[in-house]
Design a protein around this motif. Structure first.
Motif, PDB file in Angstrom:
ATOM      1  N   VAL A 185      20.230  50.817 -18.967  1.00 32.25           N
ATOM      2  CA  VAL A 185      21.648  51.953 -18.979  1.00 32.25           C
ATOM      3  C   VAL A 185      22.822  51.652 -19.228  1.00 32.25           C
ATOM      4  O   VAL A 185      23.720  52.929 -19.635  1.00 32.25           O
ATOM      5  N   ALA A 186      22.825  50.437 -19.026  1.00 30.86           N
ATOM      6  CA  ALA A 186      24.319  50.246 -20.006  1.00 30.86           C
ATOM      7  C   ALA A 186      24.667  50.501 -21.745  1.00 30.86           C
ATOM      8  O   ALA A 186      25.570  50.680 -22.121  1.00 30.86           O
ATOM      9  N   THR A 187      23.357  50.530 -22.474  1.00 34.01           N
ATOM     10  CA  THR A 187      23.893  50.842 -23.627  1.00 34.01           C
ATOM     11  C   THR A 187      23.675  51.935 -23.618  1.00 34.01           C
ATOM     12  O   THR A 187      24.350  52.394 -24.476  1.00 34.01           O
ATOM     13  N   ILE A 188      22.806  52.547 -23.188  1.00 33.18           N
ATOM     14  CA  ILE A 188      22.807  54.167 -23.211  1.00 33.18           C
ATOM     15  C   ILE A 188      24.740  54.738 -22.773  1.00 33.18           C
ATOM     16  O   ILE A 188      24.804  56.126 -23.581  1.00 33.18           O
ATOM     17  N   VAL A 189      24.955  54.182 -22.093  1.00 36.93           N
ATOM     18  CA  VAL A 189      26.095  55.011 -21.074  1.00 36.93           C
ATOM     19  C   VAL A 189      27.518  54.851 -22.514  1.00 36.93           C
ATOM     20  O   VAL A 189      28.430  54.842 -22.524  1.00 36.93           O
ATOM     21  N   LEU A 190      27.421  53.130 -22.935  1.00 40.06           N
ATOM     22  CA  LEU A 190      28.599  52.182 -23.124  1.00 40.06           C
ATOM     23  C   LEU A 190      28.675  51.759 -24.917  1.00 40.06           C
ATOM     24  O   LEU A 190      29.511  52.379 -25.364  1.00 40.06           O
ATOM     25  N   VAL A 191      27.540  52.129 -25.012  1.00 40.53           N
ATOM     26  CA  VAL A 191      27.413  52.355 -26.489  1.00 40.53           C
ATOM     27  C   VAL A 191      27.570  53.789 -27.538  1.00 40.53           C
ATOM     28  O   VAL A 191      26.845  54.487 -26.696  1.00 40.53           O
ATOM     29  N   PRO A 192      28.470  53.171 -27.980  1.00 49.83           N
ATOM     30  CA  PRO A 192      28.543  54.893 -28.823  1.00 49.83           C
ATOM     31  C   PRO A 192      27.381  55.338 -29.846  1.00 49.83           C
ATOM     32  O   PRO A 192      26.671  54.380 -30.175  1.00 49.83           O
ATOM     33  N   ALA A 193      27.011  56.806 -29.968  1.00 50.17           N
ATOM     34  CA  ALA A 193      25.753  57.044 -30.270  1.00 50.17           C
ATOM     35  C   ALA A 193      26.528  56.658 -32.661  1.00 50.17           C
ATOM     36  O   ALA A 193      27.697  56.240 -32.715  1.00 50.17           O
ATOM     37  N   THR A 194      25.399  56.037 -32.778  1.00 47.94           N
ATOM     38  CA  THR A 194      25.410  55.516 -34.448  1.00 47.94           C
ATOM     39  C   THR A 194      24.669  56.228 -34.770  1.00 47.94           C
ATOM     40  O   THR A 194      23.521  57.509 -35.061  1.00 47.94           O
ATOM     41  N   PRO A 195      25.266  56.654 -36.404  1.00 47.65           N
ATOM     42  CA  PRO A 195      24.676  57.765 -37.090  1.00 47.65           C
ATOM     43  C   PRO A 195      23.371  57.272 -37.890  1.00 47.65           C
ATOM     44  O   PRO A 195      23.426  56.394 -38.086  1.00 47.65           O
ATOM     45  N   THR A 196      22.422  58.039 -38.723  1.00 43.07           N
ATOM     46  CA  THR A 196      21.564  57.635 -39.165  1.00 43.07           C
ATOM     47  C   THR A 196      22.267  57.923 -40.191  1.00 43.07           C
ATOM     48  O   THR A 196      22.409  57.753 -41.122  1.00 43.07           O
ATOM     49  N   PRO A 197      21.498  55.633 -40.895  1.00 42.46           N
ATOM     50  CA  PRO A 197      21.512  55.324 -41.848  1.00 42.46           C
ATOM     51  C   PRO A 197      21.629  56.673 -43.574  1.00 42.46           C
ATOM     52  O   PRO A 197      19.779  57.229 -43.052  1.00 42.46           O
ATOM     53  N   THR A 198      21.992  56.096 -43.860  1.00 42.95           N
ATOM     54  CA  THR A 198      22.054  58.258 -45.371  1.00 42.95           C
ATOM     55  C   THR A 198      20.850  57.278 -46.143  1.00 42.95           C
ATOM     56  O   THR A 198      19.415  58.408 -47.377  1.00 42.95           O
ATOM     57  N   GLU A 199      20.550  55.764 -46.424  1.00 40.58           N
ATOM     58  CA  GLU A 199      19.919  54.814 -47.253  1.00 40.58           C
ATOM     59  C   GLU A 199      18.532  54.689 -46.234  1.00 40.58           C
ATOM     60  O   GLU A 199      18.752  53.820 -45.541  1.00 40.58           O
TER      61      GLU A 199
END
Length: 442
Positions: A185-199
């Motif tokens: 739950v903490a990871t879902i709430v506090l970690v911002p969305a990370t973009p999918t790497p282009t490579e």
């Protein structure tokens, strides 16, 4: 001066964004799973009518699957992004920890621990990359924070396992499932969305990375060191003859030393003596501890004392070998982490099972003497990249020197800027007082 710098760096390591702390908390819970089962190993043997070697498969299935799965972590992360990979790993850990607690046989637990290891691999490799990428205080600071999480998790895992295991052997598994759910739950709430790497990473990239001598050498060093580490962690509890609660207390003391020397001891000794010399001493100390257990395996107090003392060398080695791998590997750090994790966890996974079999066929002295030889050999292997480690230390010190020089220059400029501002203000008032045009003064 070096001591002051290491203290400042240490302070900086703990000034982190909320997202980093969320991942670090999840790391603590994840690493709890390594030592969690230690206090209940004898209980599982008795209550599920299993042999010691069968019980040690809890480590083997968990760590070998973790090792193999390390090869695909980069492939998965590069396709779904780091945050989603963390979440997938945490979901798997929650599910398989709960299933292990609900099991009715040793074989079922071994199987569910394997699934737990899959989730653990996805989480561990990605969490290190996220912390290194998001943490303030630089690369070394991120490693210290990561190893602090490892130390706290390893210290509290056996204590939690002992307390809950004293009630039922199922308790530790359900306990981790609940704590990991909180971490999820903490990871879902506090970690911002990370973009999918282009490579997109190749699934064989961690294997092909082993063609680089420096990475292969430090990874083999990790494998040999982990052979000694997990021989102690996986089989020493059978030699102590203690209850789950008392075993938890022993490994809690051990884990406290792991945490202290990973977070405080390693940076201080590295600053004073350098990475290679500190590692040689730590590996030698670990080899001596394994040898003491091997020689005095029938003496409960000698085994307990040597096991607790080994925490010093485990803490030093965990931080410094990880730092060494990341510093001198000529590939991306995410690939280096996966490659190193794959190789070292193979050693950690096989060692407890091998120890059980060696005791069944020979005696309790043999596995720990072999472990001592393996750890001593790790120091010999590491010496072949001595020059690269010295160069990495020099490069890091040079970077710190530039940072200090920039900071000192900025501090020196502050009074001058302030004096200039005061003079400008005084001139402005004089112009107003004597009726001079303000715009004519610069």
């Amino acid at each position: 001066m070096a001591h002051s710098d290491s203290s400042t760096s240490l302070m900086d390591s703990f000034r982190q964004p909320k997202a980093v702390w969320a991942v670090a908390f999840a790391c603590v819970i994840s690493f709890m799973g390594i030592g969690l089962v230690d206090p209940i190993l004898p209980s599982l043997q008795t209550q599920l009518d299993a042999t010691p070697s069968q019980v040690t498969l809890l480590f083997t299935s968990y760590l070998v699957v973790t090792a193999i799965a390390m090869l695909v972590t980069g492939w998965v992360s590069s396709r779904v992004g780091a945050k989603r990979t963390l979440i997938i790993g945490l979901v798997l850990i929650v599910a398989f920890a709960a299933l292990a607690g609900a099991s009715g046989s040793i074989n079922e637990i071994v199987g569910f621990r394997a699934g737990w290891g899959l989730g653990n691999a996805l989480f561990i490799a990605t969490s290190l990359a996220v912390i290194v990428g998001s943490a303030s205080g630089g690369f070394s600071g991120a490693i210290i924070l990561y190893e602090a999480a490892l130390g706290v998790g390893i210290a509290t895992g056996p204590l939690l396992g002992g307390v809950l295991g004293n009630i039922s052997w199922r308790g530790p598994f359900f306990g981790v499932a609940v704590l990991m759910l909180i971490a999820l739950v903490a990871t879902i709430v506090l970690v911002p969305a990370t973009p999918t790497p282009t490579e997109k990473s190749s699934i064989i990239e961690p294997i092909t990375a082993l063609r680089h001598r420096s990475l292969a050498t430090t990874s083999v060093t990790g494998l040999l060191y982990n052979w000694g580490f997990f021989s102690i962690l996986g089989y020493a509890p059978f030699l102590m003859g203690l209850s789950a609660l008392k075993l938890g207390a022993v490994f809690f003391c051990w884990g406290i030393l792991v945490a202290i020397f990973a977070v405080f001891g390693a940076p201080m000794l590295k600053s004073r003596f350098g990475t290679p010399r500190t590692l040689y001493a730590a590996l030698f100390g670990m080899a001596v501890v394994c040898l003491v257990i091997g020689i005095f395996s029938g003496d409960r107090w000698a085994v307990i004392g040597a096991t607790i003392v080994s925490g010093i060398f485990v803490g030093l080695n965990n931080t410094l070998v990880t730092t060494a791998v990341m510093s001198i590997a000529p590939v991306q750090r995410s690939v280096a982490s996966a490659t190193y994790g794959f190789v070292r966890f193979i050693g950690g996974g096989l060692a407890p099972f091998a120890a059980g079999k060696l005791v069944e066929h020979y005696n309790a002295h043999v596995p720990f003497i072999i472990a001592a030889v393996a750890v001593a050999l790790a120091a010999v292997v590491l010496s072949t990249v001595h020059g690269a480690l010295v160069a990495a230390d020099a490069e890091e010190e040079s970077a710190h020197s530039h940072e200090r020089a920039d900071a000192e220059e900025a501090v020196r400029e502050i009074p001058a800027i302030e004096d200039e501002a005061v003079l400008a203000e005084s001139a402005y008032r004089d112009d107003q007082k004597f009726g001079r045009p303000v715009e004519t003064r610069r």
